[in-house]
Design a protein around this motif. Structure first.
Motif, PDB file in Angstrom:
ATOM      1  N   SER A  78      16.208  32.606 -17.643  1.00 29.19           N
ATOM      2  CA  SER A  78      15.771  33.908 -17.138  1.00 29.19           C
ATOM      3  C   SER A  78      15.844  34.975 -18.227  1.00 29.19           C
ATOM      4  O   SER A  78      14.933  35.812 -18.362  1.00 29.19           O
ATOM      5  N   GLU A  79      16.911  34.939 -19.025  1.00 27.99           N
ATOM      6  CA  GLU A  79      17.042  35.910 -20.116  1.00 27.99           C
ATOM      7  C   GLU A  79      15.945  35.695 -21.155  1.00 27.99           C
ATOM      8  O   GLU A  79      15.391  36.654 -21.714  1.00 27.99           O
ATOM      9  N   THR A  80      15.628  34.427 -21.427  1.00 23.44           N
ATOM     10  CA  THR A  80      14.570  34.123 -22.394  1.00 23.44           C
ATOM     11  C   THR A  80      13.224  34.630 -21.890  1.00 23.44           C
ATOM     12  O   THR A  80      12.425  35.178 -22.660  1.00 23.44           O
ATOM     13  N   ILE A  81      12.967  34.440 -20.602  1.00 22.96           N
ATOM     14  CA  ILE A  81      11.714  34.932 -20.028  1.00 22.96           C
ATOM     15  C   ILE A  81      11.629  36.448 -20.138  1.00 22.96           C
ATOM     16  O   ILE A  81      10.574  37.009 -20.479  1.00 22.96           O
ATOM     17  N   VAL A 485       9.569  24.327 -16.876  1.00 25.38           N
ATOM     18  CA  VAL A 485       8.178  24.750 -17.075  1.00 25.38           C
ATOM     19  C   VAL A 485       7.877  24.745 -18.572  1.00 25.38           C
ATOM     20  O   VAL A 485       8.781  24.714 -19.401  1.00 25.38           O
ATOM     21  N   SER A 486       6.602  24.763 -18.901  1.00 25.70           N
ATOM     22  CA  SER A 486       6.172  24.866 -20.302  1.00 25.70           C
ATOM     23  C   SER A 486       5.718  26.299 -20.533  1.00 25.70           C
ATOM     24  O   SER A 486       4.695  26.725 -20.010  1.00 25.70           O
ATOM     25  N   ALA A 487       6.503  27.027 -21.327  1.00 27.18           N
ATOM     26  CA  ALA A 487       6.247  28.458 -21.479  1.00 27.18           C
ATOM     27  C   ALA A 487       5.873  28.847 -22.900  1.00 27.18           C
ATOM     28  O   ALA A 487       5.928  30.034 -23.241  1.00 27.18           O
ATOM     29  N   ASP A 488       5.505  27.897 -23.758  1.00 24.52           N
ATOM     30  CA  ASP A 488       5.070  28.271 -25.100  1.00 24.52           C
ATOM     31  C   ASP A 488       3.700  28.943 -25.018  1.00 24.52           C
ATOM     32  O   ASP A 488       3.025  28.906 -23.984  1.00 24.52           O
ATOM     33  N   SER A 489       3.266  29.540 -26.115  1.00 22.93           N
ATOM     34  CA  SER A 489       2.053  30.363 -26.088  1.00 22.93           C
ATOM     35  C   SER A 489       0.812  29.564 -25.721  1.00 22.93           C
ATOM     36  O   SER A 489      -0.025  30.028 -24.938  1.00 22.93           O
ATOM     37  N   LEU A 490       0.683  28.350 -26.257  1.00 24.66           N
ATOM     38  CA  LEU A 490      -0.502  27.555 -25.942  1.00 24.66           C
ATOM     39  C   LEU A 490      -0.515  27.141 -24.475  1.00 24.66           C
ATOM     40  O   LEU A 490      -1.560  27.151 -23.828  1.00 24.66           O
ATOM     41  N   ASN A 517       1.811  37.478 -16.263  1.00 24.70           N
ATOM     42  CA  ASN A 517       1.933  37.195 -14.830  1.00 24.70           C
ATOM     43  C   ASN A 517       2.547  35.821 -14.593  1.00 24.70           C
ATOM     44  O   ASN A 517       3.353  35.638 -13.665  1.00 24.70           O
ATOM     45  N   THR A 518       2.183  34.855 -15.430  1.00 28.42           N
ATOM     46  CA  THR A 518       2.761  33.515 -15.304  1.00 28.42           C
ATOM     47  C   THR A 518       4.257  33.552 -15.581  1.00 28.42           C
ATOM     48  O   THR A 518       5.053  32.931 -14.860  1.00 28.42           O
ATOM     49  N   LEU A 519       4.662  34.278 -16.620  1.00 26.59           N
ATOM     50  CA  LEU A 519       6.096  34.402 -16.915  1.00 26.59           C
ATOM     51  C   LEU A 519       6.842  35.058 -15.761  1.00 26.59           C
ATOM     52  O   LEU A 519       7.972  34.665 -15.424  1.00 26.59           O
ATOM     53  N   ARG A 520       6.211  36.046 -15.151  1.00 26.07           N
ATOM     54  CA  ARG A 520       6.862  36.707 -14.009  1.00 26.07           C
ATOM     55  C   ARG A 520       7.026  35.747 -12.844  1.00 26.07           C
ATOM     56  O   ARG A 520       8.040  35.780 -12.137  1.00 26.07           O
ATOM     57  N   SER A 521       6.040  34.884 -12.641  1.00 25.60           N
ATOM     58  CA  SER A 521       6.168  33.881 -11.579  1.00 25.60           C
ATOM     59  C   SER A 521       7.266  32.882 -11.910  1.00 25.60           C
ATOM     60  O   SER A 521       8.014  32.451 -11.022  1.00 25.60           O
ATOM     61  N   PHE A 522       7.381  32.515 -13.208  1.00 26.31           N
ATOM     62  CA  PHE A 522       8.479  31.644 -13.628  1.00 26.31           C
ATOM     63  C   PHE A 522       9.819  32.317 -13.348  1.00 26.31           C
ATOM     64  O   PHE A 522      10.762  31.673 -12.871  1.00 26.31           O
ATOM     65  N   ALA A 523       9.913  33.604 -13.680  1.00 19.86           N
ATOM     66  CA  ALA A 523      11.155  34.344 -13.450  1.00 19.86           C
ATOM     67  C   ALA A 523      11.507  34.364 -11.967  1.00 19.86           C
ATOM     68  O   ALA A 523      12.678  34.237 -11.587  1.00 19.86           O
ATOM     69  N   SER A 524      10.481  34.516 -11.115  1.00 23.79           N
ATOM     70  CA  SER A 524      10.718  34.507  -9.665  1.00 23.79           C
ATOM     71  C   SER A 524      11.231  33.151  -9.199  1.00 23.79           C
ATOM     72  O   SER A 524      12.162  33.063  -8.392  1.00 23.79           O
ATOM     73  N   GLU A 525      10.635  32.076  -9.728  1.00 21.26           N
ATOM     74  CA  GLU A 525      11.083  30.723  -9.358  1.00 21.26           C
ATOM     75  C   GLU A 525      12.524  30.486  -9.784  1.00 21.26           C
ATOM     76  O   GLU A 525      13.335  29.975  -8.998  1.00 21.26           O
ATOM     77  N   PHE A 526      12.849  30.879 -11.019  1.00 20.50           N
ATOM     78  CA  PHE A 526      14.215  30.675 -11.479  1.00 20.50           C
ATOM     79  C   PHE A 526      15.186  31.573 -10.734  1.00 20.50           C
ATOM     80  O   PHE A 526      16.349  31.209 -10.528  1.00 20.50           O
TER      81      PHE A 526
END
Length: 594
Positions: A78-81, A485-490, A517-526
């Protein structure tokens, strides 16, 4: 002892003292240990039940530690996101700034009248050629300060280059005249003249501080006329001017041999710089077709110059030096000519060809590959030197190798691909709009990817598709698996990093918005995982307390009660001693008879 007889009262009091002493031992043990059940002998049912409760509490305590570490792993992700989102927002700011600072568009033109009106307006910005414009005979374009001429491809408005056709008759005039800072990009330029003059060129560069010619295709032709010595150039840059060639600059003179007619790819006494992985391709078919005439050509930064000349690769004159310099170890010069001599001295008089190369630079010529073994500084090449002995004669400063089949294929392919490229009406632009902004943008994305790789905890990185399994009970029947999840730039779709035009910048911004927006959804999931695990962690901690409390109720002694018991036993012991003393007095009375 069997020989000693005690009275009934004495024996009763003695047994009472013994019982009190035994009970005192039990109470003293409870007071010392705090347990009323310390072994199976004390109370088998309570002892084993308490042991079972304590064992489960110990198992859950171990699971509680794993849950705590799992929570930390989720927090690390979460901190990384959160930090990664800041990086992407910064990248978006860079892209937005680049979009805002791109050159304004003066006009998008489709005919000669619109084009000349845009130029004569003297407004600064881009004049965009959309389609094909046929200029009137002897009509040309003289750009004003701050003006650039580009094809619609440059801005992503079309998938084809813009085209301009020039025809000059009886007058020495260039098709396009540049000024300082001009950009000519994404254009097909066809130029025809019947007049002999250095100014007869598709492009005449008048920029002392430099102009940029990028991704252009030039076709030049010296038309038949009363002047049998008609001359023309693809690009003419007079003394004290600088032309920077970027991307793919292709110049072709498809004219067959004819007496006296000379065609030059690039000419003049100015400087031509080829850099940034660019390619300068020049192909001439006439007997007097020269790739380079009298110019200073600098090849740098992994760039290539490819000359395919039916006549001579280069032209020089007395008192005028033609110079070629390979200024980077990755620079390449590829020569192919119908004439074995490397250059031609005007009017049959020797001129000077000055050649320089840094160590590692490479020349392909005359079926051989020459690699500079050391720096070659301003070597003078005389008229009549062939392509082969020019570099062989440099005092062993070049490694001379027979061209391997692979190199031969490569050298042939250069010009085969070049011919295909020139004959095509639709090319891919390699312009670099807002180059500094693009470099900053890619630098931020690199730092973002580094951040994602560093966002692991105890070897588990949820942002690199690594999963985390957390067990909630001792038999592992209750658990949760945190999906990575895969959160790298590509993986987030940030694929547009080379900004060829404003459409590319806008695409980068769109990709960034989607990625954020995808990162925010990841943050919500975590965050959801975090709440589930912490809730279960609290439950487990409370359950451990319940189990340990239950076990304590079965085994712990009531210290107040045991203290009262000890006091009572001590009192009973004193009374029993007094009673035993009284019972023994009856027996002692017999002594009075003696």
């Amino acid at each position: 002892m069997s020989g000693i007889s005690l009275t009934a009262s004495m024996r009763s009091n003695l047994l009472s003292l013994q019982n009190i002493a035994g009970q005192q031992d039990i109470v003293q043990n409870r007071l010392a240990t705090g347990l009323k059940v310390s072994s199976a002998i004390d109370n088998p049912s309570a002892y084993y039940t308490a042991s079972s409760l304590n064992n489960r509490a110990a198992d859950l305590t171990a699971l509680l530690d794993a849950m705590s570490q799992g929570v930390q792993t989720i927090k690390a992700a979460s901190e990384t996101i959160e930090s990664g989102t800041k990086f992407l927002e910064q990248a978006k700011a860079v892209a937005s700034s680049a979009l805002e600072t791109t050159e304004p568009i003066i006009a998008t033109v489709t005919n000669e009248a619109e084009l000349l009106a845009a130029v004569n307006s003297e407004k600064q910005g881009l004049i965009v050629i959309d389609g094909t414009i046929n200029m009137s005979v002897n009509s040309n374009i003289s750009l004003k300060t701050g003006q650039s001429l580009v094809g619609a491809k440059y801005l992503g408005l079309s998938d084809r280059y813009g085209t301009i056709n020039f025809e000059m008759s009886g007058i020495a005039r260039a098709g396009i005249n540049t000024v300082d800072g001009s950009l000519i990009s994404d254009l097909n330029i066809n130029y025809k003249t019947d007049t002999k003059a250095w100014n007869s060129a598709a492009i005449r560069n008048g920029a002392q501080n430099g102009c940029t010619l990028r991704d252009i295709n030039i076709t030049v032709e010296a038309a038949l006329s009363a002047d049998a010595n008609a001359v023309c150039s693809g690009i003419y840059s007079p003394a004290d001017t600088v032309a920077n060639l970027r991307g793919s600059v292709n110049i072709r003179a498809p004219q067959q041999a004819a007496a006296g007619r000379r065609i030059y790819g690039i000419s003049g006494h100015g400087t031509f710089n080829v850099t940034d992985n660019s390619k300068l391709n020049i192909s001439t078919e006439g007997t007097l077709g020269f790739a380079v005439a009298l110019a200073q050509l600098n090849i740098m930064d992994n760039a290539e110059a490819n000359f395919d000349s039916y006549g001579y690769p280069m032209l020089s004159q007395p008192s005028v030096s033609n110079a070629i310099a390979l200024l980077n170890p990755t620079a390449r010069l590829n020569l192919r000519s119908n004439n074995p001599n490397i250059f031609y001295g005007s009017n049959g008089v020797d001129g000077d060809l000055i050649f320089s190369a840094v160590k590692g630079a490479q020349i392909n010529a005359a079926g051989r590959c020459f690699t500079a073994l050391e720096d070659v500084n301003k070597a003078m090449i005389q008229r009549g030197n062939t392509l082969n002995n020019t570099f062989n004669g440099q005092d062993n400063k070049f490694r001379d190798e027979e061209t391997s089949p692979a190199v031969t294929d490569y050298f042939d392919d250069i010009f085969d691909d070049f011919a295909d490229f020139m004959n095509s009406s639709s090319q891919n632009s390699s312009a670099h709009l807002s180059a500094s902004g693009a470099a900053e943008y890619t630098g931020i994305l690199k730092q973002y990817d580094n951040l994602i790789r560093d966002g692991s905890y105890k070897g588990v990185n949820l942002l690199q598709e690594q999963n985390l399994k957390i067990n909630f009970n001792e038999d592992r029947s209750s658990k949760i698996e945190v999906k990575g999840v895969s959160a790298d730039s590509l993986s987030l779709g940030l694929k547009t990093t080379a900004w060829e035009n404003t459409a590319d910048i806008e695409q980068s911004i769109t990709e960034l918005e989607s990625a954020i927006n995808t990162l925010r959804s990841f943050a919500s999931e975590f965050g959801n995982y975090y709440n589930l695990v912490t809730t279960r962690e609290d439950f487990t901690e409370n359950l451990i307390n319940v189990l340990e409390e239950g076990a304590d109720k079965l085994t712990l002694a009531d210290m107040n009660q045991e203290s009262a018991n000890m006091l009572t036993l001590q009192t009973s012991q004193q009374l029993a001693v007094n009673s035993l003393s009284l019972a023994s007095q009856a027996s002692q009375s017999i002594l009075k008879l003696f």
